[in-house]
Design a protein around this motif. Structure first.
Motif, PDB file in Angstrom:
ATOM      1  N   LEU A  12       0.809  -1.229   0.000  1.00 26.04           N
ATOM      2  CA  LEU A  12       0.000   0.000   0.000  1.00 26.04           C
ATOM      3  C   LEU A  12       0.839   1.275   0.000  1.00 26.04           C
ATOM      4  O   LEU A  12       0.318   2.370  -0.179  1.00 26.04           O
ATOM      5  N   GLY A  13       2.146   1.142   0.189  1.00 31.22           N
ATOM      6  CA  GLY A  13       2.985   2.340   0.297  1.00 31.22           C
ATOM      7  C   GLY A  13       3.476   2.903  -1.028  1.00 31.22           C
ATOM      8  O   GLY A  13       3.929   4.037  -1.090  1.00 31.22           O
ATOM      9  N   GLY A  14       3.384   2.125  -2.090  1.00 34.59           N
ATOM     10  CA  GLY A  14       3.947   2.554  -3.377  1.00 34.59           C
ATOM     11  C   GLY A  14       2.953   3.328  -4.225  1.00 34.59           C
ATOM     12  O   GLY A  14       2.145   4.106  -3.686  1.00 34.59           O
ATOM     13  N   GLY A  15       3.013   3.112  -5.549  1.00 30.83           N
ATOM     14  CA  GLY A  15       2.137   3.856  -6.445  1.00 30.83           C
ATOM     15  C   GLY A  15       1.159   2.974  -7.197  1.00 30.83           C
ATOM     16  O   GLY A  15      -0.059   3.144  -7.102  1.00 30.83           O
ATOM     17  N   THR A  16       1.696   2.008  -7.945  1.00 26.73           N
ATOM     18  CA  THR A  16       0.843   1.195  -8.824  1.00 26.73           C
ATOM     19  C   THR A  16      -0.152   0.356  -8.020  1.00 26.73           C
ATOM     20  O   THR A  16      -1.359   0.404  -8.255  1.00 26.73           O
ATOM     21  N   GLY A  17       0.356  -0.408  -7.072  1.00 24.17           N
ATOM     22  CA  GLY A  17      -0.519  -1.276  -6.283  1.00 24.17           C
ATOM     23  C   GLY A  17      -1.385  -0.481  -5.326  1.00 24.17           C
ATOM     24  O   GLY A  17      -2.576  -0.754  -5.164  1.00 24.17           O
ATOM     25  N   SER A  18      -0.788   0.521  -4.716  1.00 18.89           N
ATOM     26  CA  SER A  18      -1.480   1.359  -3.744  1.00 18.89           C
ATOM     27  C   SER A  18      -2.698   2.036  -4.373  1.00 18.89           C
ATOM     28  O   SER A  18      -3.793   2.049  -3.792  1.00 18.89           O
ATOM     29  N   LEU A  30       1.409  -3.057   4.599  1.00 24.22           N
ATOM     30  CA  LEU A  30       1.766  -1.718   5.077  1.00 24.22           C
ATOM     31  C   LEU A  30       3.280  -1.537   5.016  1.00 24.22           C
ATOM     32  O   LEU A  30       4.029  -2.486   5.264  1.00 24.22           O
ATOM     33  N   PRO A  31       3.742  -0.315   4.718  1.00 26.23           N
ATOM     34  CA  PRO A  31       5.197  -0.095   4.615  1.00 26.23           C
ATOM     35  C   PRO A  31       5.874  -0.068   5.982  1.00 26.23           C
ATOM     36  O   PRO A  31       5.210   0.144   7.003  1.00 26.23           O
ATOM     37  N   GLY A  32       7.177  -0.250   5.987  1.00 22.51           N
ATOM     38  CA  GLY A  32       7.948  -0.093   7.215  1.00 22.51           C
ATOM     39  C   GLY A  32       7.962   1.380   7.604  1.00 22.51           C
ATOM     40  O   GLY A  32       7.905   2.248   6.724  1.00 22.51           O
ATOM     41  N   SER A  33       8.054   1.671   8.902  1.00 19.94           N
ATOM     42  CA  SER A  33       8.005   3.083   9.319  1.00 19.94           C
ATOM     43  C   SER A  33       9.271   3.822   8.896  1.00 19.94           C
ATOM     44  O   SER A  33       9.293   5.054   8.863  1.00 19.94           O
ATOM     45  N   ASP A  34      10.316   3.095   8.546  1.00 20.67           N
ATOM     46  CA  ASP A  34      11.555   3.754   8.106  1.00 20.67           C
ATOM     47  C   ASP A  34      11.534   4.096   6.611  1.00 20.67           C
ATOM     48  O   ASP A  34      12.482   4.629   6.080  1.00 20.67           O
ATOM     49  N   GLU A  35      10.437   3.788   5.939  1.00 16.02           N
ATOM     50  CA  GLU A  35      10.393   4.043   4.493  1.00 16.02           C
ATOM     51  C   GLU A  35      10.145   5.509   4.156  1.00 16.02           C
ATOM     52  O   GLU A  35      10.334   5.928   3.014  1.00 16.02           O
ATOM     53  N   GLY A  36       9.642   6.249   5.130  1.00 19.21           N
ATOM     54  CA  GLY A  36       9.478   7.682   4.890  1.00 19.21           C
ATOM     55  C   GLY A  36       8.035   8.114   4.714  1.00 19.21           C
ATOM     56  O   GLY A  36       7.139   7.310   4.499  1.00 19.21           O
TER      57      GLY A  36
END
Ligand code: GDP
Length: 393
Positions: free
Chosen positions: A107-113, A137-143
């Motif tokens: 869910l953190g990226g663009g295409t899939g999200s 869900l993305p890791g909290s260190d991903e920004g």
């Protein structure tokens, strides 16, 4: 339970690929059809198990096969525009043979999200089969931007699916590992849990365990009612050797020793259920207040201790406060493990989601501020202080 799986974006495609590998390895028969969709050509080419004809590249006229660069609004737009191309691949699926759809994405990226809620909405409009989401869900260190993307996609995705199964990379990341190696292991954890869960509904009824085998309708009923789900898992190695042995549960294998040890075997199974529910969930949360649950106990039939499973189920009722806790067996004859998988459906007390939303709002405010100031800042930089210079034209 037979699923038509659609992997959207890079994470979605890789997890789908892993599901196919798992399915082959365990002969579990859960992936009836697999379609990978992406805006990035390279990501589609990197898959190993998804059939070539089921890899759909969308948005070619807009992004030329290079992906949407974590812009999930663009991801959603492209998915809308090119929905017919995705439908074209889905048309080849014998939908009458599938029990449900599963749309998988990070869910953190663009295409899939952006794209996965769009395809879920489309599928729900066209088919009567339930449409589930598996959102990472993305890791909290991903920004900040990844967190913002995930928070917005999460809201939309939950609304469009019959149930959103969530996996939180943040709870599973290991330090000191390459991202790639890390994801490989994480993806293995994902498919193990969901593979057992969905595989349970695929066992033929019959034999001496018929009445307690999980049916796919029990999975569907547990997921019905919508909301967000999380899965717990625990396993123990057993010595599945008919000649006997010294495995953890091996003395339960038969004969006089079965009588002697049944109390401890019952306890072992119940404690396995507790470990699954109280250990690390795919989405960490408070289990109290869960609306519905399903407990699957998998392994060689002789280790599936009825009393232990029933006690585990009752315990789960007490812990969740839910009266809708189903339970069943998943006999796996040649396995060397007994595993307990707990599906908690309709969880409401999830601090991680609240935290994700707070960080997302902060990121959004920050992005807005920077945008507002951007023009002024650029002007300050480009213009000389006394306005002595003239542009060329
Ligand atoms: P997309 O291709 O634009 O949809 O974006 P990606 O799928 O590359 O990334 C979206 C998010 O998914 C990232 O922010 C990561 O949190 C996560 N992610 C990427 N690859 C994997 C993977 O292989 N496994 C898991 N569990 N998460 C991944």
């Amino acid at each position: 339970m037979k699923l038509a799986m659609i992997g959207f974006g890079q994470a979605g495609g890789k997890i789908l690929d892993k599901f196919l590998e798992y399915d082959e390895r365990h002969d579990s028969g859960i992936v009836r059809a697999a379609v990978a969709v992406n805006t990035a050509k390279a990501d589609l080419m990197g898959l190993d198990h998804v059939p070539q004809e089921n890899r759909v590249l969308i948005g070619q006229s807009r992004v030329k096969g290079h992906g949407v660069g974590a812009d999930n609004e663009l991801g959603a737009e492209i998915a809308e525009e090119d929905i017919d191309e995705v439908q074209g691949a889905i048309d080849s699926i014998p939908v009458h043979e599938v029990d449900a759809f599963l749309v998988i994405s990070g869910l953190g990226g663009g295409t899939g999200s952006g794209g996965s809620p769009v395809i879920a909405k489309h599928l729900k409009r066209i088919y009567t089969e339930p449409v589930y989401g598996l959102g990472v869900l993305p890791g909290s260190d991903e920004g900040g931007i990844y967190t913002l993307n995930a928070a917005r996609s999460f809201q939309t995705f939950v609304r469009e699916v019959d149930n959103l199964l969530v996996f939180d990379n943040d709870a599973w990341r290991k330090s000191g590992e390459s991202v790639q190696g890390g994801y490989d292991e994480i993806n293995e954890e994902i498919v193990t849990r969901f593979g057992i869960l969905f595989g349970a509904g695929e066992v033929e009824q019959g034999g001496d365990v018929a009445e307690s085998v999980v049916d796919s309708s029990e999975i569907i009923n547990t997921l019905a009612g919508g909301g967000v789900s999380t899965v717990g898992y625990a396993s123990e190695t057993v010595d599945n050797d008919t000649s006997g042995g010294s495995g953890l549960l091996s003395r339960f294998t038969g004969g006089d020793e079965q009588m002697e040890d049944s109390a401890s075997t019952t306890n072992r199974i119940t404690s396995l259920v507790r470990k699954a529910a109280l250990g690390r969930l795919t989405l960490p949360c408070e289990i109290e207040g869960t609306e519905r649950a399903l407990l699957v106990t998998a392994g060689p039939a002789k280790y599936l201790n009825r009393k232990g499973i029933e006690r585990g189920r009752k315990w789960l009722e007490e812990q969740t406060g839910s009266m809708e806790v189903r339970g069943g067996d998943y006999p796996v004859p040649n396995s060397q493990q007994v595993a307990s998988v707990v599906l908690l459906s309709g969880v409401n007390n999830v601090p991680r989601i609240k935290e994700l939303q707070e960080v997302a709002i902060e990121a959004q405010d920050n992005i807005d501020d920077i945008r507002d100031e951007s023009e002024e800042n650029l002007q300050d930089l480009v213009e000389d202080d006394e306005d002595e210079l003239e542009p060329l034209f």
